[in-house]
Design an enzyme around this catalytic site. Structure first.
Site, PDB file in Angstrom:
ATOM      1  N   GLU A  95       0.859  -1.191   0.000  1.00 14.13           N
ATOM      2  CA  GLU A  95       0.000   0.000   0.000  1.00 14.13           C
ATOM      3  C   GLU A  95       0.893   1.238   0.000  1.00 14.13           C
ATOM      4  O   GLU A  95       1.820   1.355   0.814  1.00 14.13           O
ATOM      5  CB  GLU A  95      -0.945   0.056   1.208  1.00 14.13           C
ATOM      6  CG  GLU A  95      -1.893   1.259   1.037  1.00 14.13           C
ATOM      7  CD  GLU A  95      -2.837   1.529   2.201  1.00 14.13           C
ATOM      8  OE1 GLU A  95      -2.847   0.781   3.197  1.00 14.13           O
ATOM      9  OE2 GLU A  95      -3.567   2.542   2.109  1.00 14.13           O
ATOM     10  N   GLU A 145       4.737   4.959   3.890  1.00 22.90           N
ATOM     11  CA  GLU A 145       4.069   6.221   4.240  1.00 22.90           C
ATOM     12  C   GLU A 145       5.154   7.253   4.532  1.00 22.90           C
ATOM     13  O   GLU A 145       5.971   7.046   5.435  1.00 22.90           O
ATOM     14  CB  GLU A 145       3.164   6.013   5.458  1.00 22.90           C
ATOM     15  CG  GLU A 145       2.628   7.282   6.089  1.00 22.90           C
ATOM     16  CD  GLU A 145       1.932   8.225   5.101  1.00 22.90           C
ATOM     17  OE1 GLU A 145       0.979   7.813   4.439  1.00 22.90           O
ATOM     18  OE2 GLU A 145       2.380   9.389   4.998  1.00 22.90           O
ATOM     19  N   ASP A 170      -2.369  11.954  -3.907  1.00 25.27           N
ATOM     20  CA  ASP A 170      -2.158  13.175  -4.690  1.00 25.27           C
ATOM     21  C   ASP A 170      -3.133  14.310  -4.421  1.00 25.27           C
ATOM     22  O   ASP A 170      -3.817  14.792  -5.338  1.00 25.27           O
ATOM     23  CB  ASP A 170      -2.205  12.815  -6.201  1.00 25.27           C
ATOM     24  CG  ASP A 170      -1.137  11.792  -6.566  1.00 25.27           C
ATOM     25  OD1 ASP A 170      -0.120  11.751  -5.852  1.00 25.27           O
ATOM     26  OD2 ASP A 170      -1.323  11.059  -7.542  1.00 25.27           O
TER      27      ASP A 170
HETATM   28  C1  LIG Z   1      -4.698  12.024   0.970  1.00 30.07           C
HETATM   29  S1  LIG Z   1      -3.790  10.964   1.997  1.00 30.07           S
HETATM   30  C2  LIG Z   1      -4.679   9.403   1.857  1.00 30.07           C
HETATM   31  C3  LIG Z   1      -4.382   8.471   2.998  1.00 30.07           C
HETATM   32  C4  LIG Z   1      -4.980   7.069   2.878  1.00 30.07           C
HETATM   33  N1  LIG Z   1      -4.463   6.383   1.700  1.00 30.07           N
HETATM   34  C5  LIG Z   1      -6.488   7.100   2.822  1.00 30.07           C
HETATM   35  O1  LIG Z   1      -7.055   6.806   1.759  1.00 30.07           O
HETATM   36  O2  LIG Z   1      -7.097   7.425   3.847  1.00 30.07           O
HETATM   37  C6  LIG Z   1      -2.320  10.638   1.034  1.00 30.07           C
HETATM   38  C7  LIG Z   1      -1.240   9.932   1.852  1.00 30.07           C
HETATM   39  O3  LIG Z   1      -0.142   9.622   1.007  1.00 30.07           O
HETATM   40  C8  LIG Z   1       1.053   9.935   1.694  1.00 30.07           C
HETATM   41  N2  LIG Z   1       2.082  10.171   0.675  1.00 30.07           N
HETATM   42  C9  LIG Z   1       2.156  11.221  -0.196  1.00 30.07           C
HETATM   43  N3  LIG Z   1       3.232  11.098  -0.983  1.00 30.07           N
HETATM   44  C10 LIG Z   1       3.852   9.948  -0.618  1.00 30.07           C
HETATM   45  C11 LIG Z   1       5.029   9.280  -1.061  1.00 30.07           C
HETATM   46  N4  LIG Z   1       5.793   9.781  -2.042  1.00 30.07           N
HETATM   47  N5  LIG Z   1       5.387   8.118  -0.456  1.00 30.07           N
HETATM   48  C12 LIG Z   1       4.632   7.611   0.559  1.00 30.07           C
HETATM   49  N6  LIG Z   1       3.517   8.204   1.033  1.00 30.07           N
HETATM   50  C13 LIG Z   1       3.127   9.351   0.444  1.00 30.07           C
HETATM   51  C14 LIG Z   1       0.694  11.149   2.513  1.00 30.07           C
HETATM   52  O4  LIG Z   1       1.593  11.372   3.584  1.00 30.07           O
HETATM   53  C15 LIG Z   1      -0.703  10.774   2.990  1.00 30.07           C
HETATM   54  O5  LIG Z   1      -0.670  10.002   4.174  1.00 30.07           O
END
Ligand SMILES: C[S@@+](CC[C@H](N)C(=O)[O-])C[C@H]1O[C@@H](n2cnc3c(N)ncnc32)[C@H](O)[C@@H]1O
Length: 208
Positions: free
Chosen positions: A33, A58, A109
């Site tokens: 994930e 994450e 994103d």
């Molecule tokens: C809008 S949130 C969605 C969180 C979760 N997937 C959900 O659906 O509830 C996007 C997540 O992706 C993480 N994220 C963004 N860019 C990332 C990267 N390059 N590598 C790992 N995580 C990333 C952010 O820190 C955040 O926790």
């Protein structure tokens, strides 16, 4: 005196060298994930599919630490882990090719400004790494509540012949429901708020 960072000891990958993705969690196959955030998808997925080894990347140390600890406290720590890593840096280090059964990206994103484009998770280099890592028939599942983003992901992946649309009505990648028995926090909130959720799925072609 500066306050100590409570997430200094966030779980990390080894600093250098290739990482055998199958060594990160135990299971019959590997599911990744990307960006689990507050992380309930991993907990629910670990409960509903005990054969899968689950690995999350994450970028936020706080949430990687909290979710990794939560998995451990529920007795799921051997099978499901979260590492505080930027997926853009971590994926290219993973071996072996064709060793991952599923890649999940839920609500990625949330960036809109042009100068933030480089932060996008689902972009050409990400697709390239997913193609490399997925086993034949393996799946890439992406969902978002932003229609334009779903359209953009669909267009991006349409240029990659090794990812074959696997939606409800091929040749479309669109799926009405999430078939994985587990929901992400953002997905749950979108459903509660009555927002449409756009879901897309592709399978790794057997040849190529
Ligand atoms: C809008 S949130 C969605 C969180 C979760 N997937 C959900 O659906 O509830 C996007 C997540 O992706 C993480 N994220 C963004 N860019 C990332 C990267 N390059 N590598 C790992 N995580 C990333 C952010 O820190 C955040 O926790």
């Amino acid at each position: 005196m500066p306050r100590p960072n409570p997430y200094e000891d966030a779980p990390r990958l080894a600093q250098e060298g290739p990482i055998d993705v199958r060594s990160l969690a135990q299971g019959e196959w590997v599911e990744l994930e990307i960006g689990p955030g507050r992380g309930w998808f991993l907990v629910e997925r670990a409960e509903v599919e005990p054969r899968a080894a689950l690995v999350g990347f994450e970028v936020r140390r706080k949430w990687a630490t909290i979710v990794d600890r939560r998995l451990a406290s529920r007795g799921l720590g051997a099978r499901a882990r979260v590492f505080a890593e930027d997926a853009g840096m971590a994926l290219p280090r993973l071996v072996a090719d064709a060793s991952v059964r599923r890649v999940f990206v839920h609500f990625p994103d949330p960036w809109w400004k042009k100068r933030h484009q480089k932060r996008l998770v689902v972009r050409d280099r990400f697709v390239e790494e997913v193609v490399r890592l997925l086993e034949p028939g393996g799946e890439l599942f992406v969902q978002t509540d932003v229609e334009e983003r779903a359209d953009a992901y669909e267009t991006l992946v349409s240029y990659e012949p090794r990812l074959v649309p696997s939606g409800d009505a091929p040749p479309s990648p669109r799926l009405a429901e999430n078939p994985y028995g587990a929901r992400s926090p953002r997905e749950r909130r979108a459903i509660t708020d009555g927002l449409p959720v756009h879901r897309l799925r592709w399978r790794r072609a057997v040849q190529g």
